[in-house]
Scaffold this motif. Structure first.
Motif, PDB file in Angstrom:
ATOM      1  N   TYR A   1      24.957  55.682   4.046  1.00 33.71           N
ATOM      2  CA  TYR A   1      26.358  56.244   3.718  1.00 33.71           C
ATOM      3  C   TYR A   1      26.262  57.985   3.830  1.00 33.71           C
ATOM      4  CZ  TYR A   1      28.678  52.161   2.284  1.00 33.71           C
ATOM      5  OH  TYR A   1      29.221  50.802   2.239  1.00 33.71           O
TER       6      TYR A   1
ATOM      7  N   ASN B   1      26.555  60.276   1.782  1.00 32.34           N
ATOM      8  CA  ASN B   1      25.907  60.850   0.674  1.00 32.34           C
ATOM      9  C   ASN B   1      24.462  60.815   0.837  1.00 32.34           C
ATOM     10  OD1 ASN B   1      25.441  58.311  -0.164  1.00 32.34           O
ATOM     11  ND2 ASN B   1      26.589  58.347  -2.142  1.00 32.34           N
TER      12      ASN B   1
ATOM     13  N   GLN C   1      36.571  41.915  -1.365  1.00 37.38           N
ATOM     14  CA  GLN C   1      36.244  42.017  -2.794  1.00 37.38           C
ATOM     15  C   GLN C   1      37.204  42.786  -3.696  1.00 37.38           C
ATOM     16  OE1 GLN C   1      32.384  43.858  -3.660  1.00 37.38           O
ATOM     17  NE2 GLN C   1      32.495  43.250  -5.778  1.00 37.38           N
TER      18      GLN C   1
ATOM     19  N   HIS D   1      28.706  35.620  -7.418  1.00 35.24           N
ATOM     20  CA  HIS D   1      27.618  35.791  -8.558  1.00 35.24           C
ATOM     21  C   HIS D   1      27.696  34.549  -9.388  1.00 35.24           C
ATOM     22  CE1 HIS D   1      26.759  39.873  -7.625  1.00 35.24           C
ATOM     23  NE2 HIS D   1      28.120  40.101  -7.494  1.00 35.24           N
TER      24      HIS D   1
ATOM     25  N   ASN E   1      24.364  43.120  -7.921  1.00 39.68           N
ATOM     26  CA  ASN E   1      25.055  44.140  -7.764  1.00 39.68           C
ATOM     27  C   ASN E   1      24.530  45.165  -6.966  1.00 39.68           C
ATOM     28  OD1 ASN E   1      26.721  43.580 -10.786  1.00 39.68           O
ATOM     29  ND2 ASN E   1      27.551  43.187  -8.947  1.00 39.68           N
ATOM     30  N   GLY E   2      25.151  45.613  -5.985  1.00 40.76           N
ATOM     31  CA  GLY E   2      24.846  46.809  -5.299  1.00 40.76           C
ATOM     32  C   GLY E   2      23.514  46.583  -4.083  1.00 40.76           C
ATOM     33  N   ALA E   3      23.450  45.395  -3.830  1.00 39.18           N
ATOM     34  CA  ALA E   3      22.456  44.785  -2.841  1.00 39.18           C
ATOM     35  C   ALA E   3      22.890  45.269  -1.454  1.00 39.18           C
ATOM     36  CB  ALA E   3      22.286  43.243  -3.108  1.00 39.18           C
ATOM     37  N   GLY E   4      24.191  45.172  -1.087  1.00 40.74           N
ATOM     38  CA  GLY E   4      24.623  45.881   0.099  1.00 40.74           C
ATOM     39  C   GLY E   4      25.215  44.684   1.075  1.00 40.74           C
ATOM     40  N   LYS E   5      25.795  43.727   0.132  1.00 36.61           N
ATOM     41  CA  LYS E   5      26.784  42.531   0.653  1.00 36.61           C
ATOM     42  C   LYS E   5      28.014  43.010   1.191  1.00 36.61           C
ATOM     43  CE  LYS E   5      26.980  40.379  -3.310  1.00 36.61           C
ATOM     44  NZ  LYS E   5      25.916  41.291  -4.159  1.00 36.61           N
ATOM     45  N   SER E   6      28.589  43.698   0.438  1.00 36.84           N
ATOM     46  CA  SER E   6      30.002  44.248   0.835  1.00 36.84           C
ATOM     47  C   SER E   6      29.954  45.235   2.042  1.00 36.84           C
ATOM     48  CB  SER E   6      30.891  44.934  -0.205  1.00 36.84           C
ATOM     49  OG  SER E   6      30.858  43.810  -1.420  1.00 36.84           O
ATOM     50  N   THR E   7      28.725  46.096   1.937  1.00 36.87           N
ATOM     51  CA  THR E   7      28.328  46.745   3.160  1.00 36.87           C
ATOM     52  C   THR E   7      28.392  46.347   4.515  1.00 36.87           C
ATOM     53  OG1 THR E   7      27.482  48.442   1.472  1.00 36.87           O
ATOM     54  CG2 THR E   7      27.041  48.535   3.716  1.00 36.87           C
TER      55      THR E   7
HETATM   56  N1  ATP Z   1      31.158  54.759   0.316  1.00 36.51           N
HETATM   57  C1  ATP Z   1      30.006  54.649  -0.372  1.00 36.51           C
HETATM   58  N2  ATP Z   1      29.225  55.794  -0.324  1.00 36.51           N
HETATM   59  C2  ATP Z   1      27.994  56.028  -0.942  1.00 36.51           C
HETATM   60  N3  ATP Z   1      27.295  54.609  -1.195  1.00 36.51           N
HETATM   61  C3  ATP Z   1      28.058  53.754  -1.147  1.00 36.51           C
HETATM   62  C4  ATP Z   1      29.342  53.539  -0.730  1.00 36.51           C
HETATM   63  N4  ATP Z   1      29.887  52.292  -0.710  1.00 36.51           N
HETATM   64  C5  ATP Z   1      28.802  51.637  -1.361  1.00 36.51           C
HETATM   65  N5  ATP Z   1      27.698  52.317  -1.522  1.00 36.51           N
HETATM   66  C6  ATP Z   1      26.264  52.088  -2.131  1.00 36.51           C
HETATM   67  O1  ATP Z   1      25.760  51.027  -1.286  1.00 36.51           O
HETATM   68  C7  ATP Z   1      25.118  50.116  -2.005  1.00 36.51           C
HETATM   69  C8  ATP Z   1      25.530  48.844  -1.598  1.00 36.51           C
HETATM   70  O2  ATP Z   1      26.828  48.499  -2.076  1.00 36.51           O
HETATM   71  P1  ATP Z   1      27.700  47.138  -1.733  1.00 36.51           P
HETATM   72  O3  ATP Z   1      29.034  47.370  -2.140  1.00 36.51           O
HETATM   73  O4  ATP Z   1      27.497  46.970  -0.352  1.00 36.51           O
HETATM   74  O5  ATP Z   1      26.955  46.129  -2.784  1.00 36.51           O
HETATM   75  P2  ATP Z   1      27.207  44.652  -3.303  1.00 36.51           P
HETATM   76  O6  ATP Z   1      26.099  43.631  -2.656  1.00 36.51           O
HETATM   77  O7  ATP Z   1      28.429  44.337  -2.365  1.00 36.51           O
HETATM   78  O8  ATP Z   1      27.403  44.621  -4.868  1.00 36.51           O
HETATM   79  P3  ATP Z   1      28.624  44.005  -5.622  1.00 36.51           P
HETATM   80  O9  ATP Z   1      27.962  42.649  -5.981  1.00 36.51           O
HETATM   81  O10 ATP Z   1      28.619  44.534  -6.840  1.00 36.51           O
HETATM   82  O11 ATP Z   1      29.641  43.831  -5.003  1.00 36.51           O
HETATM   83  C9  ATP Z   1      25.776  50.277  -3.576  1.00 36.51           C
HETATM   84  O12 ATP Z   1      24.251  50.930  -4.099  1.00 36.51           O
HETATM   85  C10 ATP Z   1      26.500  51.465  -3.511  1.00 36.51           C
HETATM   86  O13 ATP Z   1      26.642  52.300  -4.677  1.00 36.51           O
END
Ligand code: ATP
Ligand code: MG
Lengths: 258, 309
Positions: free
Chosen positions: B13, B15, B84, B193, B39-45
């Motif tokens: 990302y 940042n 989500q 989850h 949470n935060g694993a990277g699934k939604s990414t």
């Molecule tokens: N726009 C962004 N800028 C910076 N970091 C981000 C951004 N979007 C997500 N992240 C970071 O990337 C990581 C993965 O986020 P993601 O949303 O893919 O997690 P997730 O597996 O879907 O979690 P959850 O189960 O909580 O939905 C997290 O640490 C999040 O803080």
């Protein structure tokens, strides 16, 4: 379903959605510019204008008609696209478009068409009101319409770019307040630039709105401070540049993708 | 042909945060696939990249043979996405939201209304089609996003936590709905989850943790790896003293409840033989933890310990 019929349907969908959006709230979108224009005619046209006398051979109220109509077109096409596209970013439903198999130029065309539609509707409303206060004879319908549409396209594009960069509702009012309004007021809506000292005449020539106002005035009244070819060329040049820039922003996903 | 093929997918990302660190995922056509992770694993990414909402940093994504870099429209046409977070216009009527989405996919208005009716009826929202979407309850909003995702009949449906905040009755009907859709040939990728949900619905699974895939296998094989299962027994009479059973160790939870672990070489029959021998009556028993949940916790924990070292 061929590719282009698919694109056409997508375009129609975006356009119709935009059309519905601002006609549903016509009290906020169509009516205000009409009221503002009426106030201008009463104050500047009738009360003050009668003491000003003639400008470029026209009564003052007739002279300001083209500028006032165009001002309404500019503000409305701009604010339609900026607020619609920004709120689609803000509420995230722009994602509905991003995930769909629609090319970016179709998205841009849809939003611009929406802005032009509002500009044109407001323009027609304001022009109709003008007929109550003045008795202008349109010199060239072709010119009038061309300038009308081109201006709406140009400012819809500008509104789109503003929305792409905006991160908050404040950001979408900065450009109109600090750039658009001053440029419009200094763009020869209320005066002929021949009244200005030489130096300020030259400075005014850097203002793109001046060209549109004059081109439009030429269409309606048959007079202009600027040669027509130059005015048209500059407007088209701006449209091409802003279109290219908008597509670049969309292709890079700036402001809408991570 | 695979429904989805992801190779060495990376995302950094703006940042500087590295959300995906080289992810490989394969989903076969017709599969019901679970993508799990804390949470935060990277699934939604990952889902964002597949559906074009997020730009990838590097790697390859292929959906039904369409390459994301060369043929993004081909990829997009195959996918239906239930994100989500709510991402529809709160000031737009429900029917129009679905019809417009169809329009963006190039489906003419008349046909779009026909399809919107079908998918809104399936999700029990047709009666509300003229209401503004903001007037829906949370669970209804989720269903609206499912209806919207199905309107162009995607080959691959991606659901990012579709059952979050949905009551149990509706969750069950959503499970049935998803299973039926899968039976009819739609490939489904599900993140959730609620692990019992994944366990009962999905045939294949990937677990992602801190941007890396830590497990990618068949659900039954994975569950087979579980060496011990812990049961909670409700006893007929309170126990004063814990008897020592052969091969099993009881742990007291309170007067009338005990906990016991059964490993994969033992059977529950053996446990009950022992209990009968000591004349301990059991009125009911349950798994202490869902099986997948137990595996999941083990995996995430060992990854955390690995990272700490
Ligand atoms: N726009 C962004 N800028 C910076 N970091 C981000 C951004 N979007 C997500 N992240 C970071 O990337 C990581 C993965 O986020 P993601 O949303 O893919 O997690 P997730 O597996 O879907 O979690 P959850 O189960 O909580 O939905 C997290 O640490 C999040 O803080
Ligand atoms: Mg997520």
């Amino acid at each position: 379903m061929t590719r282009y019929s698919r694109y056409l349907t997508a375009f129609q969908t975006i356009f119709t959605k935009e059309l519905l959006r601002f006609t549903r709230i016509w009290l906020q979108t169509i009516l205000p510019p009409v009221i503002t224009t009426v106030l201008y005619y009463i104050i500047f046209g009738n009360l003050i204008g009668s003491r000003i006398g003639e400008m470029d051979g026209f009564s003052y109220i007739d002279f300001i008609v083209p500028g006032l109509i165009l001002m309404a077109v500019i503000t409305n096409s701009y604010s339609n696209v900026v607020s619609s596209f920004f709120s689609s970013k803000f509420q995230r439903h722009v994602e509905e478009l991003i995930i769909s198999p629609v090319p970016n130029w179709v998205i841009l065309a849809g939003y611009v068409a929406g802005g032009v539609a509002r500009g044109v509707m407001v323009g027609i409303a304001v022009t109709s009101v003008s007929l109550f206060f003045t008795d202008i004879q349109v010199q060239s319908y072709g010119w009038t319409l061309t300038v009308f549409i081109l201006t709406a396209i140009l400012f819809s594009l500008a509104g789109f770019i503003n929305a792409v960069y905006a991160n908050s509702f404040d950001d979408i009012s900065i450009v109109p307040t600090f750039i658009l309004t001053p440029l419009t007021y200094l763009g020869g809506v209320f005066y002929s630039i021949s009244m200005l000292p030489e130096f300020w005449q030259q400075v005014s020539l850097a203002n793109p709105i001046l060209y549109m106002v004059n081109a439009f005035r030429y269409g309606l009244l048959g007079v202009s401070d600027i040669p027509m070819g130059v005015a048209l060329g500059i407007v088209v040049l701006f449209i091409v540049a802003l279109t290219g820039f908008s597509l670049y922003l969309l292709n890079r996903g700036i402001g809408i993708k991570n | 042909m695979n429904a989805l093929n992801i190779r060495d997918l990376r995302k950094v990302y703006k940042n500087g945060f590295e959300a995906l660190k080289g992810v490989d995922i394969t989903v076969q056509q017709g599969d019901f696939f679970a993508l799990l992770g804390p949470n935060g694993a990277g699934k939604s990414t990952a889902i964002g990249i597949i559906s074009s909402l997020v730009n990838k940093t590097s790697g390859h994504v292929e959906v039904f043979g369409h390459d994301l870099d060369n043929d993004p429209e081909g990829v997009k046409s195959c996918i239906g996405l239930v994100p989500q977070e709510f991402n529809f216009n709160m000031w737009e009527p429900i029917g129009e939201i679905v019809v417009n989405q169809a329009g963006f996919y190039g489906i003419p208005r008349k046909e779009a209304w026909r399809r919107a009716e079908a998918s809104l009826r399936q999700l029990d929202l047709w009666d509300k089609r003229q209401q503004m979407s903001r007037t829906l309850s949370g669970g209804m909003k989720r269903r609206l996003m499912i209806a919207r995702a199905l309107v162009h009949r995607p080959k691959l449906l991606i659901l990012d936590e579709p059952t979050a905040g949905v009551d149990i009755e509706i969750r069950r009907s959503m499970w049935e709905f998803m299973s039926e859709l899968n039976r009819q040939g739609t490939t489904i990728i599900l993140t959730t989850h609620y692990l019992e949900e994944a366990e009962s619905l999905c045939r294949n699974i990937a677990i992602i943790n801190q941007g890396r895939i830590v497990e990618h296998s068949r659900m039954d094989r994975l569950l087979h790896q579980l060496h011990t299962e812990t049961f909670v027994l409700n006893l007929r009479d309170p126990l004063n003293e814990l008897p020592s059973l052969q091969g099993f160790e009881l742990k007291r939870l309170d007067g009338q409840r005990v906990e016991v672990a059964v490993n994969s070489e033992q059977s529950i029959n053996q446990l009950f033989e022992q209990l009968s021998l000591h004349e301990i009556g059991v009125t009911s028993l349950r798994n202490k933890q869902n099986r997948l949940e137990q595996l999941f916790m083990n995996m995430v924990e060992s990854a955390r310990n690995g990272a700490a070292q």
